[in-house]
Design a protein around this motif. Structure first.
Motif, PDB file in Angstrom:
ATOM      1  N   THR A  39       9.443  24.990 -12.282  1.00  0.00           N
ATOM      2  CA  THR A  39       9.632  24.879 -10.840  1.00  0.00           C
ATOM      3  C   THR A  39      10.066  26.249 -10.347  1.00  0.00           C
ATOM      4  O   THR A  39      10.705  27.010 -11.078  1.00  0.00           O
ATOM      5  N   GLY A  40       9.694  26.563  -9.117  1.00  0.00           N
ATOM      6  CA  GLY A  40      10.145  27.799  -8.504  1.00  0.00           C
ATOM      7  C   GLY A  40       9.388  29.051  -8.895  1.00  0.00           C
ATOM      8  O   GLY A  40       9.792  30.146  -8.510  1.00  0.00           O
ATOM      9  N   LEU A  41       8.308  28.934  -9.645  1.00  0.00           N
ATOM     10  CA  LEU A  41       7.480  30.094  -9.996  1.00  0.00           C
ATOM     11  C   LEU A  41       6.204  30.029  -9.164  1.00  0.00           C
ATOM     12  O   LEU A  41       5.214  29.421  -9.559  1.00  0.00           O
ATOM     13  N   ASP A  42       6.248  30.649  -8.011  1.00  0.00           N
ATOM     14  CA  ASP A  42       5.159  30.534  -7.038  1.00  0.00           C
ATOM     15  C   ASP A  42       3.794  30.920  -7.592  1.00  0.00           C
ATOM     16  O   ASP A  42       2.781  30.347  -7.220  1.00  0.00           O
ATOM     17  N   GLY A  43       3.726  31.871  -8.476  1.00  0.00           N
ATOM     18  CA  GLY A  43       2.447  32.373  -8.958  1.00  0.00           C
ATOM     19  C   GLY A  43       1.661  31.413  -9.836  1.00  0.00           C
ATOM     20  O   GLY A  43       0.471  31.623 -10.054  1.00  0.00           O
ATOM     21  N   ILE A  44       2.295  30.339 -10.342  1.00  0.00           N
ATOM     22  CA  ILE A  44       1.567  29.423 -11.237  1.00  0.00           C
ATOM     23  C   ILE A  44       1.607  27.978 -10.751  1.00  0.00           C
ATOM     24  O   ILE A  44       1.278  27.067 -11.500  1.00  0.00           O
ATOM     25  N   GLU A  45       1.981  27.760  -9.513  1.00  0.00           N
ATOM     26  CA  GLU A  45       2.041  26.388  -8.998  1.00  0.00           C
ATOM     27  C   GLU A  45       0.643  25.787  -8.897  1.00  0.00           C
ATOM     28  O   GLU A  45      -0.286  26.430  -8.421  1.00  0.00           O
ATOM     29  N   MET A  46       0.504  24.553  -9.377  1.00  0.00           N
ATOM     30  CA  MET A  46      -0.741  23.795  -9.297  1.00  0.00           C
ATOM     31  C   MET A  46      -0.388  22.361  -8.936  1.00  0.00           C
ATOM     32  O   MET A  46       0.752  21.937  -9.095  1.00  0.00           O
ATOM     33  N   GLN A  47      -1.371  21.619  -8.513  1.00  0.00           N
ATOM     34  CA  GLN A  47      -1.186  20.200  -8.202  1.00  0.00           C
ATOM     35  C   GLN A  47      -0.868  19.442  -9.488  1.00  0.00           C
ATOM     36  O   GLN A  47      -1.630  19.526 -10.448  1.00  0.00           O
ATOM     37  N   PRO A  48       0.243  18.705  -9.562  1.00  0.00           N
ATOM     38  CA  PRO A  48       0.531  17.915 -10.758  1.00  0.00           C
ATOM     39  C   PRO A  48      -0.631  16.988 -11.102  1.00  0.00           C
ATOM     40  O   PRO A  48      -1.233  16.361 -10.235  1.00  0.00           O
ATOM     41  N   GLY A  49      -0.956  16.942 -12.375  1.00  0.00           N
ATOM     42  CA  GLY A  49      -2.037  16.090 -12.853  1.00  0.00           C
ATOM     43  C   GLY A  49      -3.414  16.701 -12.725  1.00  0.00           C
ATOM     44  O   GLY A  49      -4.407  16.050 -13.030  1.00  0.00           O
ATOM     45  N   SER A  50      -3.516  17.951 -12.319  1.00  0.00           N
ATOM     46  CA  SER A  50      -4.827  18.559 -12.079  1.00  0.00           C
ATOM     47  C   SER A  50      -5.429  19.252 -13.296  1.00  0.00           C
ATOM     48  O   SER A  50      -6.586  19.658 -13.265  1.00  0.00           O
ATOM     49  N   LEU A  51      -4.679  19.376 -14.369  1.00  0.00           N
ATOM     50  CA  LEU A  51      -5.196  20.048 -15.567  1.00  0.00           C
ATOM     51  C   LEU A  51      -6.076  19.086 -16.346  1.00  0.00           C
ATOM     52  O   LEU A  51      -5.702  17.940 -16.587  1.00  0.00           O
TER      53      LEU A  51
END
Length: 131
Positions: free
Chosen positions: A58-70
């Motif tokens: 959490t809190g790492l803007d550069g790697i945020e993705m939609q949960p469950g999208s991988l």
């Protein structure tokens, strides 16, 4: 030039729930769980026998993705049947084994957020792996 993939971000809604799933049910090693600031948390987990880890944060803007999208991360195993049975004993729903040319076998499962994983067995690599 050598390149080694060593960290894959996995987007989740609840880090504690995801960490419990991956460690207690799937058998990943908990390598790191830190909160360097009030808004940043980093959890790094590694599958047994792997040089590549996953990170949930959490809190790492550069790697945020939609949960469950991988989708479609592969865990190569020596025996897909044994790997499937081991997860099912831990209460994880794992799909049926799907066999393809050259004896390659797959069995898929998901984490609590819907990120998808696939066990993959390649007979010519089975001797390098253990379960």
């Amino acid at each position: 030039m050598d390149m080694k993939l060593e960290l894959v971000p996995v987007p989740v809604t609840d880090i504690d729930r995801a960490k419990a799933f991956y460690v207690e049910k799937v058998g990943f090693h908990a390598d790191l769980d830190i909160q360097p600031t009030d808004t940043v948390r980093i959890v790094q987990l590694t599958p047994p026998g792997s040089a590549c880890s996953i990170v949930m944060s959490t809190g790492l803007d550069g790697i945020e993705m939609q949960p469950g999208s991988l989708r479609g991360l592969h865990l190569v195993v020596g025996d897909v049947q044994k790997a499937r049975e081991a997860l099912m004993r831990q209460g994880v729903e794992v799909g049926e084994i799907d066999e393809h040319d050259q004896g390659i076998k797959y069995a898929a499962f998901s984490d609590p957020d819907g990120n998808t994983w696939t066990f993959q067995e390649m007979p010519w690599r089975s001797s390098e792996l253990s379960l």
